[in-house]
Design a protein around this motif. Structure first.
Motif, mmCIF file in Angstrom:
data_model
loop_
_atom_site.group_PDB
_atom_site.id
_atom_site.type_symbol
_atom_site.label_atom_id
_atom_site.label_comp_id
_atom_site.label_asym_id
_atom_site.label_seq_id
_atom_site.Cartn_x
_atom_site.Cartn_y
_atom_site.Cartn_z
ATOM 1 N N LEU A 1 32.663 34.463 44.162
ATOM 2 C CA LEU A 1 33.108 33.378 43.287
ATOM 3 C C LEU A 1 32.090 33.032 42.211
ATOM 4 C CD1 LEU A 1 34.748 31.056 45.967
ATOM 5 C CD2 LEU A 1 35.826 32.796 44.538
ATOM 6 N N GLY A 2 30.972 33.760 42.157
ATOM 7 C CA GLY A 2 29.998 33.558 41.098
ATOM 8 C C GLY A 2 29.470 32.142 41.062
ATOM 9 N N GLY A 3 29.193 31.659 39.844
ATOM 10 C CA GLY A 3 28.674 30.308 39.678
ATOM 11 C C GLY A 3 29.744 29.243 39.668
ATOM 12 N N ALA A 4 31.014 29.639 39.485
ATOM 13 C CA ALA A 4 32.142 28.702 39.519
ATOM 14 C C ALA A 4 33.416 29.521 39.648
ATOM 15 C CB ALA A 4 32.189 27.838 38.261
ATOM 16 N N GLY A 5 34.281 29.125 40.568
ATOM 17 C CA GLY A 5 35.529 29.863 40.722
ATOM 18 C C GLY A 5 36.253 29.473 41.985
ATOM 19 N N PHE A 6 37.403 30.119 42.212
ATOM 20 C CA PHE A 6 38.181 29.875 43.419
ATOM 21 C C PHE A 6 38.985 31.127 43.740
ATOM 22 C CE2 PHE A 6 40.700 28.370 39.823
ATOM 23 C CZ PHE A 6 41.908 29.019 40.014
ATOM 24 N N ASN A 7 39.466 31.174 44.977
ATOM 25 C CA ASN A 7 40.288 32.290 45.424
ATOM 26 C C ASN A 7 41.449 31.742 46.231
ATOM 27 O OD1 ASN A 7 40.826 35.201 45.938
ATOM 28 N ND2 ASN A 7 40.439 34.603 48.057
ATOM 29 N N HIS B 1 48.339 30.613 52.462
ATOM 30 C CA HIS B 1 48.306 29.399 51.641
ATOM 31 C C HIS B 1 47.015 28.603 51.816
ATOM 32 C CE1 HIS B 1 53.019 29.309 51.525
ATOM 33 N NE2 HIS B 1 52.487 30.357 50.913
ATOM 34 N N TRP B 2 45.858 29.284 51.814
ATOM 35 C CA TRP B 2 44.595 28.566 51.785
ATOM 36 C C TRP B 2 43.798 28.980 50.555
ATOM 37 C CZ3 TRP B 2 40.404 31.819 52.068
ATOM 38 C CH2 TRP B 2 40.525 33.001 52.793
ATOM 39 N N VAL B 3 42.904 28.096 50.133
ATOM 40 C CA VAL B 3 42.157 28.259 48.890
ATOM 41 C C VAL B 3 40.676 28.015 49.166
ATOM 42 C CG1 VAL B 3 41.878 27.478 46.505
ATOM 43 C CG2 VAL B 3 44.149 27.441 47.578
ATOM 44 N N THR B 4 39.811 28.882 48.627
ATOM 45 C CA THR B 4 38.365 28.667 48.630
ATOM 46 C C THR B 4 37.940 28.273 47.225
ATOM 47 O OG1 THR B 4 38.162 30.488 50.211
ATOM 48 C CG2 THR B 4 36.138 29.634 49.255
ATOM 49 N N SER B 5 37.199 27.166 47.101
ATOM 50 C CA SER B 5 36.746 26.690 45.794
ATOM 51 C C SER B 5 35.236 26.482 45.838
ATOM 52 C CB SER B 5 37.447 25.380 45.440
ATOM 53 O OG SER B 5 36.878 24.789 44.294
ATOM 54 N N HIS B 6 34.541 27.015 44.824
ATOM 55 C CA HIS B 6 33.079 26.952 44.814
ATOM 56 C C HIS B 6 32.560 26.542 43.441
ATOM 57 C CE1 HIS B 6 29.246 29.082 43.727
ATOM 58 N NE2 HIS B 6 28.840 28.310 44.706
ATOM 59 N N VAL B 7 31.516 25.723 43.453
ATOM 60 C CA VAL B 7 30.806 25.333 42.229
ATOM 61 C C VAL B 7 29.323 25.267 42.565
ATOM 62 C CG1 VAL B 7 30.397 23.515 40.556
ATOM 63 C CG2 VAL B 7 32.730 24.013 41.289
ATOM 64 N N ARG C 1 34.626 23.956 48.839
ATOM 65 C CA ARG C 1 35.842 23.350 49.373
ATOM 66 C C ARG C 1 36.776 24.422 49.920
ATOM 67 N NH1 ARG C 1 35.244 19.419 44.934
ATOM 68 N NH2 ARG C 1 35.690 17.311 45.689
ATOM 69 N N TYR C 2 37.444 24.076 51.011
ATOM 70 C CA TYR C 2 38.538 24.888 51.542
ATOM 71 C C TYR C 2 39.776 24.002 51.629
ATOM 72 C CZ TYR C 2 35.586 28.862 52.863
ATOM 73 O OH TYR C 2 34.760 29.954 52.838
ATOM 74 N N TYR C 3 40.888 24.502 51.127
ATOM 75 C CA TYR C 3 42.165 23.793 51.189
ATOM 76 C C TYR C 3 43.164 24.640 51.972
ATOM 77 C CZ TYR C 3 40.254 21.754 46.829
ATOM 78 O OH TYR C 3 39.458 21.196 45.866
#
Length: 609
Positions: A393-399, A405-411, A448-450
Motif C-alpha cells: 500500500l506504499g505511503g498511502a492507499g487501500f485494498n 467484502h473487507w478493506v485494508t486502508s493505510h496512511v 484500518r480494516y473494514y
C-alpha cells in the motif's frame, strides 16, 4: 658544488630535527581530562552505575564505555595541543535502569551535545540545565520525564536540535522556544503539552525539520508557519489547527514531507498546490472541501485526503494495471472509471454514499485475515481460512477484497526512511499457530480494516499480535486500538502483553454492528521509540484478525434443516395437503347434492302446476 654542500647539510639537519620533535611529541602521554570535567563525569557515571573499573582512568582517553547503536555510553572531547581535554559530548542511551538526572551532569559546562534518549528518566527537568549554555544538541526523547519545561532552558541560545517526544512533560508549549533561532530540528509530540503553538514560531527561520503533534488545549492557526527556505519536513499532526489555509501559503521550496493529519483545517485543496512536488502529503481527517486538484495526484506523491467528507472531483485516468498512491476513503471523490463496479459499491458504503444492500450484504459468519501474509488454512485448533493480505500500500492507499467484502486502508511513512508496510520473521517462540505470527502489516501512522455488508448484530473480534521487528534492545512499540470508534487499548505494548518479543498474544473484544460496517483502527499517537532497530520502527503492527458473528438467535441466520426434521416437515405438508384435498372434495360433493335437490324441487312444482 662545494658551496651547495653546507646548504644541503643544513636542510638535512632541519628535517631531522623536525622528525625528532614529532617522534618526541608522539611519545608524550595522552592529554589529561580537565579535573572538573572528570570529577563531574565520574559522579554521573557512579550514580548511573556505568563506570565499573574506569573510575581512575582518564575519561577522554577511554571515551567509549558501550558503543552499540541501541545501547550507548560514550563521550566526545576537545583536546587542544599541549592542553587539557574538555568533555564536549555525552551520549547515554538505551539504559532502562537509569531513572534520575544527576545534578553533577550540569557541571559539564563545555557540553555541545547531550543525548539521554531511550532511558527511563523520571521526575522533572532540573533548572540547572541552563548552565549548559553551549549546547547545540539536546535529545531527551523516550523517557518518563514530567512536570513543566524549566524557563532556564531559554538560556540555551545555541541549540540546533531539540527532541522532546514521548515524555509526560506538561503545560503550555514554551514560548521561549521561538527565541532559539539557531534551531534546525525541533520535535515535540507524544507529550502532555498543550497548545496553542506560539505565533512567533515563524521566527525560526533556520528550521529544516519541524515535527509537532498530539497537542491538547487551545486552537492554533497555520500562520505559525514562516518562510522557511530550508524546511524539508513539516509534521503538524493533531495540533488543533483550525480555520482555512492562507490565500498565499508560506514559501517552502525544499519541502518533501507534509503531514497535517487530524486537525480541523478547511477550505480548498488548491491552496496546497505550492507543495505538490513534495514526496508525501498527508491531510486526512480534516474539513477540506471542493474539488480535488488533479495536479496534486501524481504517481510519485503519496497523497492522503481520506475523511474529508466534502472533497469531491474525480481521479485522473491511469493505464490498466497501474494504481495511484492515494487514499480517498471517506470523501466524495468519484472513483468511477478507475475501479471496477464491485470495488466502487464497497467504497460507496465506506463513503456514506449509500449501500446497495442486495449486492453488498454478505451472509458470511466469519472473516479472517492473515495481515501481511499469504492465505493460511488452519483445521486443527479452530477451523479457519485466514485470507491473504499481501498488497503493498506504499505511503498511502487501500485494498478491497471483493470476495469477502473487507478493506485494508493505510496512511503513513517515516520522513527519514522508507517504511516497510509488511514485515516477517523466520522464528516465533511459544505460540499456537506460529505461522500466523511470522508476518504482519505495519504503519507509522494509521492502519484500518473494514468489513462491509455485515448483518447487524453482535460480533466477536479477535486481534493477533507478535513483535517481530523490535526484538532486542531498549526499543518500545506503543500504539492505540479503536473498534467501532471506541478505544479499547491506549499505548498498547505487544512485547509487554506477550511477555517478550517473537511471542504471540491476542485481544478479544465483543462489539455491535448497527450500520452493516465493522471498523478496526490501529494508530500511532507519538509514543514509543522511533529508531530502534531502524528509523521508522514505530506505530501499529498486527499479525491477523478474526471476526465471528455471535450465536444470538435474534441475529443468527436460520439453521439448515436436518434430515429428520426435513422428513417430518414433508409429512406435515402431506397431511395438510390431504386435508385440503378432502375439504375441496367435500365442498364439491355438497354443492352437487344441493344443486340436484334444487332441480328436483323445481320439477315437482312444475308437474303439480
Amino acid at each position: 658544488m662545494a658551496r651547495s654542500a653546507p646548504a644541503f647539510v643544513a636542510v638535512f639537519l632541519l628535517v631531522l630535527a623536525l622528525l625528532t620533535l614529532g617522534a618526541a611529541q608522539g611519545q608524550q602521554p595522552f592529554p589529561p581530562t580537565d579535573p572538573s570535567d572528570a570529577e563531574a563525569l565520574h559522579a554521573v557515571f557512579r550514580q548511573w552505575r556505568l563506570e565499573g573499573e574506569a573510575a581512575a582512568e582518564n575519561p577522554c582517553m577511554k571515551r567509549v564505555w558501550s558503543g552499540s547503536f541501541e545501547i550507548n555510553a560514550s563521550i566526545d572531547c576537545n583536546c587542544p595541543t599541549f592542553s587539557r581535554c574538555r568533555i564536549t559530548g555525552l551520549n547515554v542511551t538505551g539504559y532502562r535502569n537509569i531513572t534520575e538526572i544527576p545534578l553533577a551532569l550540569f557541571n559539564l559546562t563545555e557540553l555541545v551535545s547531550l543525548d539521554l534518549s531511550n532511558n527511563n528518566l523520571n521526575g522533572s527537568i532540573p533548572p540547572e540545565v541552563g548552565n549548559l549554555s553551549k549546547l547545540e544538541t539536546w535529545h531527551f526523547n523516550n523517557n518518563n520525564l514530567s512536570g513543566s519545561f524549566p524557563h532556564e532552558s531559554s538560556l540555551l541560545r545555541n541549540l540546533k536540535s531539540l527532541w522532546i517526544f514521548d515524555n509526560n512533560v506538561e503545560g503550555l508549549i514554551p514560548e521561549f522556544i521561538q527565541n532559539l533561532t539557531s534551531l534546525t530540528d525541533l520535535r515535540i509530540y507524544g507529550t502532555k503539552l498543550q497548545g496553542p503553538i506560539p505565533k512567533i514560531f515563524s521566527n525560526l527561520t533556520n528550521l529544516e525539520v519541524l515535527m509537532l503533534g498530539d497537542l491538547g488545549g487551545n486552537h492554533s492557526y497555520f500562520d505559525v508557519i514562516g518562510e522557511w527556505a530550508n524546511l524539508s519536513t513539516l509534521s503538524l499532526r493533531k495540533c488543533g489547527l483550525t480555520g482555512q489555509l492562507p490565500n498565499t501559503p508560506p514559501n517552502l521550496p525544499k519541502l518533501e514531507y507534509l503531514d497535517l493529519t487530524s486537525n480541523n483545517l478547511s477550505g480548498s485543496l488548491r491552496l496546497l498546490l505550492p507543495y505538490k512536488n513534495s514526496s508525501f502529503i498527508y491531510i486526512g481527517e480534516n474539513s477540506f472541501s471542493e474539488r480535488l486538484p488533479p495536479e496534486i495526484v501524481q504517481h510519485n506523491v503519496s497523497l492522503d485526503v481520506s475523511y474529508n467528507r466534502f472533497v469531491n472531483g474525480s481521479l485522473p485516468t491511469v493505464l490498466a494495471g497501474q494504481k495511484l498512491p492515494i487514499n480517498y476513503i471517506g470523501t466524495s471523490v468519484d472513483a468511477n472509471g478507475t475501479v471496477n463496479s464491485e470495488i466502487l459499491t464497497i467504497l460507496n458504503c465506506l463513503r456514506m454514499k449509500g449501500c446497495n444492500g442486495s449486492s453488498v450484504t454478505t451472509d458470511h459468519a466469519t472473516f479472517s485475515i492473515n495481515c501481511g501474509g499469504k492465505q493460511i488454512d488452519y483445521s486443527d485448533q479452530m477451523p479457519t481460512v485466514f485470507s491473504e493480505d499481501l498488497t503493498d500500500l506504499g505511503g498511502a492507499g487501500f485494498n478491497v477484497n471483493t470476495t469477502s467484502h473487507w478493506v485494508t486502508s493505510h496512511v503513513g511513512s517515516d520522513p527519514f526512511n522508507k517504511s516497510a508496510g509488511i514485515v516477517n520473521i523466520d522464528n516465533i517462540l511459544d505460540s499456537v499457530m506460529p505461522e500466523l505470527y511470522k508476518t504482519a502489516r505495519t504503519s507509522t501512522s494509521s492502519l484500518r480494516y473494514y468489513v462491509v455488508g455485515l448483518v447487524n448484530g453482535k460480533y466477536t473480534v479477535k486481534l493477533f499480535f507478535a513483535e517481530i521487528v523490535i526484538t532486542d534492545g531498549p526499543g518500545r512499540r506503543l500504539f492505540d486500538i479503536d473498534i467501532q470508534n471506541q478505544n479499547i487499548r491506549k499505548d498498547f505494548d505487544i512485547t509487554k502483553e506477550a511477555g517478550g518479543s517473537r511471542k504471540g498474544t491476542n485481544i478479544t473484544q465483543e462489539v455491535s454492528v448497527n450500520n452493516s460496517i465493522l471498523e478496526i483502527h490501529l494508530y500511532w499517537s507519538g509514543r514509543g521509540t522511533c529508531c530502534i532497530p531502524y528509523k521508522g520502527a514505530y506505530g501499529p503492527l498486527v499479525s491477523a484478525i478474526k471476526v465471528t458473528r455471535s450465536q444470538d438467535p435474534t441475529i443468527s441466520p436460520p439453521r439448515a434443516p436436518s434430515s429428520d426434521s426435513a422428513r417430518q416437515d414433508e409429512k406435515r405438508r402431506g397431511v395438510v395437503a390431504g386435508i385440503a384435498a378432502l375439504c375441496i372434495a367435500a365442498a364439491v360433493i355438497s354443492s352437487s347434492v344441493i344443486y340436484l335437490w334444487w332441480k328436483w324441487v323445481s320439477l315437482v312444482k312444475r308437474s303439480m302446476a
